[in-house]
Design a protein around this motif. Sequence first.
Motif, PDB file in Angstrom:
ATOM      1  N   ALA A 189       0.839  -1.200   0.000  1.00 28.61           N
ATOM      2  CA  ALA A 189       0.000   0.000   0.000  1.00 28.61           C
ATOM      3  C   ALA A 189       0.873   1.250   0.000  1.00 28.61           C
ATOM      4  CB  ALA A 189      -0.912  -0.009   1.224  1.00 28.61           C
ATOM      5  N   PRO A 190       0.303   2.401  -0.360  1.00 25.95           N
ATOM      6  CA  PRO A 190       1.099   3.649  -0.352  1.00 25.95           C
ATOM      7  C   PRO A 190       1.734   3.947   0.999  1.00 25.95           C
ATOM      8  CG  PRO A 190      -0.950   3.968  -1.552  1.00 25.95           C
ATOM      9  CD  PRO A 190      -1.039   2.613  -0.932  1.00 25.95           C
ATOM     10  N   GLY A 191       1.076   3.539   2.084  1.00 26.34           N
ATOM     11  CA  GLY A 191       1.631   3.811   3.403  1.00 26.34           C
ATOM     12  C   GLY A 191       2.373   2.649   4.028  1.00 26.34           C
ATOM     13  N   SER A 192       2.621   1.591   3.276  1.00 29.84           N
ATOM     14  CA  SER A 192       3.308   0.420   3.817  1.00 29.84           C
ATOM     15  C   SER A 192       4.755   0.749   4.169  1.00 29.84           C
ATOM     16  CB  SER A 192       3.288  -0.730   2.807  1.00 29.84           C
ATOM     17  OG  SER A 192       1.993  -1.217   2.595  1.00 29.84           O
ATOM     18  N   PRO A 193       5.248   0.228   5.302  1.00 24.39           N
ATOM     19  CA  PRO A 193       6.665   0.403   5.612  1.00 24.39           C
ATOM     20  C   PRO A 193       7.504  -0.552   4.765  1.00 24.39           C
ATOM     21  CG  PRO A 193       5.643  -0.970   7.273  1.00 24.39           C
ATOM     22  CD  PRO A 193       4.532  -0.530   6.346  1.00 24.39           C
ATOM     23  N   LEU A 194       8.779  -0.268   4.695  1.00 27.23           N
ATOM     24  CA  LEU A 194       9.724  -1.182   4.065  1.00 27.23           C
ATOM     25  C   LEU A 194      10.328  -2.023   5.176  1.00 27.23           C
ATOM     26  CD1 LEU A 194      11.406  -2.280   1.732  1.00 27.23           C
ATOM     27  CD2 LEU A 194      13.003  -0.379   2.080  1.00 27.23           C
ATOM     28  N   ARG A 195       9.994  -3.309   5.186  1.00 30.71           N
ATOM     29  CA  ARG A 195      10.519  -4.221   6.201  1.00 30.71           C
ATOM     30  C   ARG A 195      11.691  -4.989   5.612  1.00 30.71           C
ATOM     31  NH1 ARG A 195       6.454  -8.145   8.437  1.00 30.71           N
ATOM     32  NH2 ARG A 195       8.164  -8.459   9.909  1.00 30.71           N
ATOM     33  N   LEU A 196      12.785  -5.070   6.372  1.00 32.89           N
ATOM     34  CA  LEU A 196      14.005  -5.701   5.891  1.00 32.89           C
ATOM     35  C   LEU A 196      14.490  -6.775   6.854  1.00 32.89           C
ATOM     36  CD1 LEU A 196      16.043  -2.527   4.805  1.00 32.89           C
ATOM     37  CD2 LEU A 196      14.604  -3.985   3.358  1.00 32.89           C
ATOM     38  N   LEU A 197      14.963  -7.873   6.294  1.00 29.01           N
ATOM     39  CA  LEU A 197      15.621  -8.919   7.061  1.00 29.01           C
ATOM     40  C   LEU A 197      17.112  -8.814   6.778  1.00 29.01           C
ATOM     41  CD1 LEU A 197      15.229 -11.546   8.815  1.00 29.01           C
ATOM     42  CD2 LEU A 197      15.444 -12.789   6.658  1.00 29.01           C
ATOM     43  N   LEU A 198      17.922  -8.650   7.826  1.00 31.92           N
ATOM     44  CA  LEU A 198      19.373  -8.506   7.697  1.00 31.92           C
ATOM     45  C   LEU A 198      20.030  -9.736   8.307  1.00 31.92           C
ATOM     46  CD1 LEU A 198      19.632  -4.807   8.964  1.00 31.92           C
ATOM     47  CD2 LEU A 198      19.094  -5.609   6.655  1.00 31.92           C
ATOM     48  N   ARG A 199      20.656 -10.571   7.476  1.00 29.42           N
ATOM     49  CA  ARG A 199      21.312 -11.777   7.976  1.00 29.42           C
ATOM     50  C   ARG A 199      22.612 -11.388   8.679  1.00 29.42           C
ATOM     51  NH1 ARG A 199      17.491 -15.877   7.238  1.00 29.42           N
ATOM     52  NH2 ARG A 199      16.749 -15.861   5.080  1.00 29.42           N
ATOM     53  N   SER A 200      22.749 -11.818   9.913  1.00 27.53           N
ATOM     54  CA  SER A 200      23.954 -11.502  10.681  1.00 27.53           C
ATOM     55  C   SER A 200      24.341 -12.707  11.530  1.00 27.53           C
ATOM     56  CB  SER A 200      23.708 -10.269  11.572  1.00 27.53           C
ATOM     57  OG  SER A 200      24.874  -9.898  12.262  1.00 27.53           O
ATOM     58  N   PRO A 201      24.896 -13.763  10.898  1.00 26.11           N
ATOM     59  CA  PRO A 201      25.292 -14.933  11.681  1.00 26.11           C
ATOM     60  C   PRO A 201      26.421 -14.644  12.661  1.00 26.11           C
ATOM     61  CG  PRO A 201      26.082 -15.107   9.413  1.00 26.11           C
ATOM     62  CD  PRO A 201      25.167 -13.926   9.465  1.00 26.11           C
ATOM     63  N   LEU A 202      27.244 -13.614  12.358  1.00 28.45           N
ATOM     64  CA  LEU A 202      28.311 -13.190  13.264  1.00 28.45           C
ATOM     65  C   LEU A 202      27.901 -11.897  13.952  1.00 28.45           C
ATOM     66  CD1 LEU A 202      31.413 -13.883  10.984  1.00 28.45           C
ATOM     67  CD2 LEU A 202      30.437 -15.348  12.760  1.00 28.45           C
ATOM     68  N   PRO A 203      28.441 -11.627  15.137  1.00 29.94           N
ATOM     69  CA  PRO A 203      28.037 -10.420  15.874  1.00 29.94           C
ATOM     70  C   PRO A 203      28.206  -9.147  15.053  1.00 29.94           C
ATOM     71  CG  PRO A 203      29.275 -11.883  17.311  1.00 29.94           C
ATOM     72  CD  PRO A 203      29.362 -12.471  15.937  1.00 29.94           C
ATOM     73  N   PHE A 204      27.228  -8.274  15.189  1.00 29.85           N
ATOM     74  CA  PHE A 204      27.196  -6.979  14.512  1.00 29.85           C
ATOM     75  C   PHE A 204      27.303  -5.926  15.605  1.00 29.85           C
ATOM     76  CE2 PHE A 204      24.759  -3.624  12.089  1.00 29.85           C
ATOM     77  CZ  PHE A 204      25.637  -3.538  11.014  1.00 29.85           C
ATOM     78  N   GLU A 228      18.884 -11.024  11.830  1.00 26.54           N
ATOM     79  CA  GLU A 228      18.649 -12.460  11.953  1.00 26.54           C
ATOM     80  C   GLU A 228      19.955 -13.138  12.342  1.00 26.54           C
ATOM     81  OE1 GLU A 228      16.246 -15.875  11.872  1.00 26.54           O
ATOM     82  OE2 GLU A 228      15.560 -13.866  11.302  1.00 26.54           O
ATOM     83  N   THR A 229      20.019 -13.681  13.563  1.00 28.63           N
ATOM     84  CA  THR A 229      21.187 -14.413  14.027  1.00 28.63           C
ATOM     85  C   THR A 229      20.934 -15.904  13.846  1.00 28.63           C
ATOM     86  OG1 THR A 229      20.516 -14.802  16.330  1.00 28.63           O
ATOM     87  CG2 THR A 229      21.366 -12.611  15.790  1.00 28.63           C
ATOM     88  N   ARG A 230      21.862 -16.714  14.288  1.00 27.31           N
ATOM     89  CA  ARG A 230      21.677 -18.168  14.196  1.00 27.31           C
ATOM     90  C   ARG A 230      20.609 -18.672  15.156  1.00 27.31           C
ATOM     91  NH1 ARG A 230      25.983 -20.424  11.376  1.00 27.31           N
ATOM     92  NH2 ARG A 230      27.797 -19.045  11.123  1.00 27.31           N
ATOM     93  N   HIS A 231      20.219 -17.838  16.103  1.00 29.95           N
ATOM     94  CA  HIS A 231      19.289 -18.274  17.153  1.00 29.95           C
ATOM     95  C   HIS A 231      17.915 -17.621  17.043  1.00 29.95           C
ATOM     96  CE1 HIS A 231      22.723 -20.123  19.180  1.00 29.95           C
ATOM     97  NE2 HIS A 231      23.387 -19.011  18.912  1.00 29.95           N
ATOM     98  N   PRO A 260      22.088 -11.510  21.511  1.00 28.78           N
ATOM     99  CA  PRO A 260      21.361 -12.339  20.539  1.00 28.78           C
ATOM    100  C   PRO A 260      22.240 -13.334  19.790  1.00 28.78           C
ATOM    101  CG  PRO A 260      21.619 -10.098  19.721  1.00 28.78           C
ATOM    102  CD  PRO A 260      22.109 -10.088  21.125  1.00 28.78           C
ATOM    103  N   TRP A 261      23.557 -13.169  19.823  1.00 29.40           N
ATOM    104  CA  TRP A 261      24.447 -14.110  19.148  1.00 29.40           C
ATOM    105  C   TRP A 261      24.911 -15.225  20.081  1.00 29.40           C
ATOM    106  CZ3 TRP A 261      24.227  -9.000  17.902  1.00 29.40           C
ATOM    107  CH2 TRP A 261      23.959  -8.719  16.548  1.00 29.40           C
ATOM    108  N   PHE A 262      24.964 -14.926  21.374  1.00 27.28           N
ATOM    109  CA  PHE A 262      25.312 -15.933  22.371  1.00 27.28           C
ATOM    110  C   PHE A 262      24.238 -15.855  23.461  1.00 27.28           C
ATOM    111  CE2 PHE A 262      29.196 -14.473  20.347  1.00 27.28           C
ATOM    112  CZ  PHE A 262      29.761 -15.674  19.914  1.00 27.28           C
TER     113      PHE A 262
END
Length: 269
Positions: A189-204, A228-231, A260-262
């Motif tokens: 929709a015109p007002g929809s947010p942009l949702r993103l998944l960021l893969r981060s298996p290692l600590p960021f 998104e972490t491994r857990h 979130p990584w450990f």
Amino acid sequence: MTTAVPRRRRRADEPDEHPGRPRRVVGPVPAMDGRTPTAHDLLLLHCPSSLRRTVSGGEPLPAWARTLLRGNPWVTVRRAPAIAGLSPARVHCTRDGSATAESWIPVALHGPRPDQRAAGYAPRSAVALTLAPEQLPDRLEQLPEARRLGVPALAVLPEAAAVVESYNLSWGPIGAVGCELATGVPTTAPGSPLRLLLRSPLPFSRRDALLLRRRLHKLPVRVEAELETRHGAVSLAEYSTSPQVLTLHTPDGPELVGDPWFPRRLRSA
């Protein structure tokens, strides 16, 4: 190892009982690239009638969901445990009588109205195609120009890509934008947010998370990103503000953790 069961080939003069539906030719393992689907993956079902609210059957899907699946047989993998084994009712795919549901994937179905949400399970053997969020940005050019340029969350996608990729993160759109890129059906929709998944298996680092969040905040649409972490997954906004306790979304439900990584669960959220 799962052994594929050969199926009878349809003769050229034999009518197709399901015209217009995608066919699974080589089975579910190639359709999934040999991996188990994870949260936010999009699945194209060649047998949408095999979708169930629960593995054992029970309550049927609502009428709007059945109608939606007939014309648009895509579902989203939700964050919940997969269930191994056959259903007590031994639900078979009506498209392929030889297919057996060796495992059940937790999925979600979203209708056009905000109140149209349904959760269920899809048999692994019913999956014709799997698309991970990382595969979706390249599909933007397949949308009509009016959609690509006229819908804010779609128009800003290339700019968001440049921001995220400068941090060497594997990423992809989810939510309404992800669904539209996968299916081609106008869901953003015109007002929809942009949702993103960021893969981060290692600590960021929290510093990089804060800088990334600030850059995304400058975009002309609201951006909701999760790491998104491994857990499991944690909100980029929450992580970047350096709280001592974070909500980690796992297949078994949300948990309060310090890292979130450990993760060491402090208590259930």
